[in-house]
Design an enzyme around this catalytic site. Structure first.
Site, PDB file in Angstrom:
ATOM      1  N   ASP A   1      23.717 -56.494 108.698  1.00  0.00           N
ATOM      2  CA  ASP A   1      22.626 -57.466 108.701  1.00  0.00           C
ATOM      3  C   ASP A   1      22.767 -58.383 109.908  1.00  0.00           C
ATOM      4  O   ASP A   1      23.822 -58.994 110.113  1.00  0.00           O
ATOM      5  CB  ASP A   1      22.670 -58.345 107.430  1.00  0.00           C
TER       6      ASP A   1
ATOM      7  N   ASP B   1      28.725 -54.547 103.309  1.00  0.00           N
ATOM      8  CA  ASP B   1      28.023 -54.532 104.586  1.00  0.00           C
ATOM      9  C   ASP B   1      28.719 -55.507 105.523  1.00  0.00           C
ATOM     10  O   ASP B   1      29.755 -56.087 105.169  1.00  0.00           O
ATOM     11  CB  ASP B   1      26.542 -54.908 104.406  1.00  0.00           C
TER      12      ASP B   1
ATOM     13  N   ASP C   1      27.724 -58.902 107.866  1.00  0.00           N
ATOM     14  CA  ASP C   1      26.656 -59.874 108.106  1.00  0.00           C
ATOM     15  C   ASP C   1      26.950 -60.706 109.356  1.00  0.00           C
ATOM     16  O   ASP C   1      28.049 -61.250 109.492  1.00  0.00           O
ATOM     17  CB  ASP C   1      26.543 -60.835 106.912  1.00  0.00           C
TER      18      ASP C   1
HETATM   19  P1  GTP Z   1      29.540 -58.006 100.324  1.00  0.00           P
HETATM   20  O1  GTP Z   1      28.596 -57.717 101.440  1.00  0.00           O
HETATM   21  O2  GTP Z   1      29.236 -57.196  99.106  1.00  0.00           O
HETATM   22  O3  GTP Z   1      30.955 -57.898 100.731  1.00  0.00           O
HETATM   23  O4  GTP Z   1      29.339 -59.533  99.856  1.00  0.00           O
HETATM   24  P2  GTP Z   1      28.505 -60.651 100.559  1.00  0.00           P
HETATM   25  O5  GTP Z   1      28.838 -61.925  99.914  1.00  0.00           O
HETATM   26  O6  GTP Z   1      28.662 -60.578 102.039  1.00  0.00           O
HETATM   27  O7  GTP Z   1      27.023 -60.289 100.128  1.00  0.00           O
HETATM   28  P3  GTP Z   1      25.691 -60.068 100.986  1.00  0.00           P
HETATM   29  O8  GTP Z   1      25.949 -59.355 102.251  1.00  0.00           O
HETATM   30  O9  GTP Z   1      24.708 -59.434 100.065  1.00  0.00           O
HETATM   31  O10 GTP Z   1      25.143 -61.511 101.280  1.00  0.00           O
HETATM   32  C1  GTP Z   1      25.848 -62.448 102.041  1.00  0.00           C
HETATM   33  C2  GTP Z   1      25.286 -63.792 101.801  1.00  0.00           C
HETATM   34  O11 GTP Z   1      24.002 -63.879 102.375  1.00  0.00           O
HETATM   35  C3  GTP Z   1      25.114 -64.102 100.313  1.00  0.00           C
HETATM   36  O12 GTP Z   1      25.584 -65.389 100.064  1.00  0.00           O
HETATM   37  C4  GTP Z   1      23.653 -64.101 100.058  1.00  0.00           C
HETATM   38  O13 GTP Z   1      23.291 -65.141  99.182  1.00  0.00           O
HETATM   39  C5  GTP Z   1      23.093 -64.339 101.421  1.00  0.00           C
HETATM   40  N1  GTP Z   1      21.872 -63.591 101.598  1.00  0.00           N
HETATM   41  C6  GTP Z   1      21.640 -62.288 101.439  1.00  0.00           C
HETATM   42  N2  GTP Z   1      20.362 -61.985 101.694  1.00  0.00           N
HETATM   43  C7  GTP Z   1      19.787 -63.134 102.042  1.00  0.00           C
HETATM   44  C8  GTP Z   1      18.488 -63.511 102.453  1.00  0.00           C
HETATM   45  O14 GTP Z   1      17.568 -62.712 102.537  1.00  0.00           O
HETATM   46  N3  GTP Z   1      18.309 -64.818 102.764  1.00  0.00           N
HETATM   47  C9  GTP Z   1      19.314 -65.728 102.700  1.00  0.00           C
HETATM   48  N4  GTP Z   1      19.083 -66.990 103.017  1.00  0.00           N
HETATM   49  N5  GTP Z   1      20.525 -65.420 102.317  1.00  0.00           N
HETATM   50  C10 GTP Z   1      20.760 -64.141 101.992  1.00  0.00           C
HETATM   51 MN    MN Z   2      27.877 -58.920 103.093  1.00  0.00          MN
HETATM   52 MN    MN Z   3      24.295 -58.670 103.704  1.00  0.00          MN
END
Ligand code: GTP
Ligand code: MN
Ligand code: MN
Length: 385
Positions: A309, A204, A206
Site C-alpha cells: 500500500d 502487506d 504499508d
Molecule cells: P498487517 O498488514 O496484517 O501486518 O497489519 P497492519 O496493522 O499493517 O494492517 P493494515 O495493513 O490492514 O493497515 C495498517 C493500518 O492502516 C491500520 O491501522 C488501518 O487502520 C489503517 N488503514 C488501512 N486502510 C486504511 C484506509 O483506507 N484509510 C486509513 N486512514 N487507514 C487505513
Molecule cells: Mn499492513
Molecule cells: Mn495495508
C-alpha cells in the site's frame, strides 16, 4: 502503570488508546479464543458482538502478566459475560468448547478461506457462502463475475497468504525509495502499518510518502507507479487520486468523523518481489503466468507476489496520516472513539477538529496530536491494541 489510573478506579484504562499494548503479551491463548469469536460474530454480521470480543481481547493484551484466576477479571473494563465464560473455560480446560466448534464449522472455515482473498470483504464472502460456494475452485469457475482485484487476489492467493518478512519489507522500502527519489529527491518514504509497530511479519507492506514543500507531492504517485511498472514490478495496482479539500472539508464533519477510510492519493498494489534466498538461478519469468492457488507453486518461481500500500500525504497532514496508518486497527478505532466521546473532537487521518472551539488543531508530530487529545503519548510499538 497505565494512563488514566486513579487510586480506586480501574487498574486498566477504559480506552485502548489510554493503554500501552506491546506486540508480545502474556495471554495469547485467551486473546486467540476471544478473537476467533470476534471474527465469527463479524462473519455473522453482528458488529456489536464482534467489537465486544475485540475489546475484551485488547484489555487482556495490555496486562503485564498472565491472567491466572477469574478473580483478576473483576477490576478490568470491557469484559462482558460471554467473554468471561470463554476466559473461564480456557483457564480451566485449556480450550473453549465454543471456540473449537466455531473453528471446525463450515461457515467459519469457508468465510476464512474467502476473506483471505485480496479484494474480498465479509459482505462478499457471506453472499458467496449463501449461494453455496465453498472452495477457491468454485470461485475460479465464476471467474468472469469477479472484480479485477479479486481475480488478482485469487491468482496470487498462496503468495499473498504467506507472511511478508521484515527483510522483504526492507527490500521493498529501498525499491520504493529508489522510485520516489528519481522524481523527488527530498521526499520521505516511511514504513507504517504493522512493521512500524514492531511486527516481524505482515500481510502487506504499508508506506506513507510526503515532501516538506507542500504540493510538490502532487502527481508523484502516478510517476512512481509508471516507473515500477516499466521495471516489471507491478502485478496489479489500483490508484486513487486525492479527494480531500482543505480547509475544513465539510465531508469530514458531515460523515461524523470516525471513518477509517481516508481520501489521500493512494495505490493498492501487488508487487513482484525477487526471492532473496532460493531459486536465484531460475530463468527470469519462469512460472510468471498461470494461476497459483495451489501450495507449492510459489516455491518453483524466482519471485513472490507481495501486497504493498502506497499513500501520499501533504506535509501538513503527515502526522495525522502517520498516526492513522500505523494502527493497529483497534487502536485507531479507540483513538477516534476517545476523541469523539471524551474530547468532542473529530480525528481522522487528515486532521483533528475541535467541535467546542470549532477549529482544526494543527500538529507537526504524532506527539502533538496526543497532546491535543490530552492523552499520554503511546509509541508505535505499544499500539498493538
Ligand atoms: P498487517 O498488514 O496484517 O501486518 O497489519 P497492519 O496493522 O499493517 O494492517 P493494515 O495493513 O490492514 O493497515 C495498517 C493500518 O492502516 C491500520 O491501522 C488501518 O487502520 C489503517 N488503514 C488501512 N486502510 C486504511 C484506509 O483506507 N484509510 C486509513 N486512514 N487507514 C487505513
Ligand atoms: Mn499492513
Ligand atoms: Mn495495508
Amino acid at each position: 502503570v497505565h494512563a488514566g489510573v486513579t487510586e480506586d478506579g480501574p487498574r486498566v484504562a477504559l480506552y485502548g488508546c489510554q493503554r500501552r499494548t506491546p506486540l508480545a503479551h502474556s495471554n495469547q491463548a485467551l486473546t486467540d479464543a476471544l478473537e476467533t469469536l470476534a471474527e465469527e460474530a463479524g462473519f455473522g454480521g453482528s458488529e456489536g458482538r464482534s467489537l465486544a470480543f475485540t475489546r475484551a481481547a485488547s484489555v487482556l493484551k495490555s496486562l503485564p502478566g498472565p491472567l491466572t484466576s477469574l478473580g483478576e477479571l473483576s477490576p478490568l473494563p470491557c469484559i462482558g459475560e460471554h467473554s468471561r465464560k470463554v476466559i473461564q473455560e480456557v483457564l480451566e480446560d485449556g480450550v473453549s468448547v465454543e471456540v473449537e466448534r466455531v473453528k471446525l464449522s463450515e461457515r467459519y472455515r469457508t468465510m476464512k478461506l474467502f476473506t483471505k482473498i485480496f479484494g474480498v470483504g465479509v459482505k462478499t464472502a457471506i453472499r458467496w457462502y449463501q449461494e453455496g460456494l465453498r472452495t477457491l475452485a468454485d470461485l475460479q469457475e465464476r471467474h468472469t463475475e469477479l472484480t479485477r482485484e479479486q481475480q488478482a487476489g485469487l491468482q496470487h492467493y498462496t503468495d499473498l497468504n504467506t507472511p511478508v518478512e521484515r527483510s522483504e519489507a526492507d527490500t521493498i522500502e529501498r525499491l520504493v525509495q529508489e522510485a520516489v527519489w528519481q522524481f523527488l529527491p527530498d521526499a520521505s518514504v516511511m514504513l507504517t502499518g504493522g512493521f512500524r509497530r514492531g511486527k516481524q511479519q505482515g500481510h502487506d507492506v504499508d508506506f506513507l510518502i510526503t515532501h516538506p514543500q507542500e504540493d510538490k507531492e502532487v502527481g508523484l504517485l502516478s510517476k512512481v507507479i509508471r516507473w515500477l511498472d516499466s521495471q516489471g514490478f507491478i502485478l496489479y495496482q489500483h490508484s486513487q487520486r486525492n479527494t480531500y479539500q482543505l480547509p475544513g472539508d465539510p465531508e469530514l464533519l458531515s460523515s461524523g468523523g470516525g471513518s477509517s477510510m481516508d481520501r489521500f492519493e493512494r495505490c493498492f498494489s501487488i508487487l513482484r518481489l525477487a526471492r532473496l534466498t532460493q531459486d536465484k538461478d531460475l530463468p527470469p519469468g519462469s512460472g510468471a503466468q498461470g494461476i497459483c492457488t495451489q501450495g507449492g507453486c510459489g516455491a518453483a518461481r524466482g519471485w513472490k507476489a507481495v501486497r504493498v500500500d502506497l499513500v501520499v500525504a501533504p506535509f501538513s497532514q503527515f502526522p495525522f496520516a502517520l498516526l492513522g496508518w500505523t494502527g493497529s486497527r483497534h487502536f485507531e478505532r479507540e483513538l477516534r472513539r476517545f476523541a469523539k466521546h471524551k474530547r468532542k473532537m473529530i480525528l481522522n487521518s487528515h486532521a483533528l477538529y475541535d467541535m467546542a472551539q470549532q477549529m482544526f488543531l494543527p500538529a507537526a508530530s504524532e506527539e502533538e496530536i496526543f497532546q491535543h487529545l490530552g492523552l499520554e503519548y503511546v509509541p508505535p510499538t505499544e499500539r498493538n491494541a
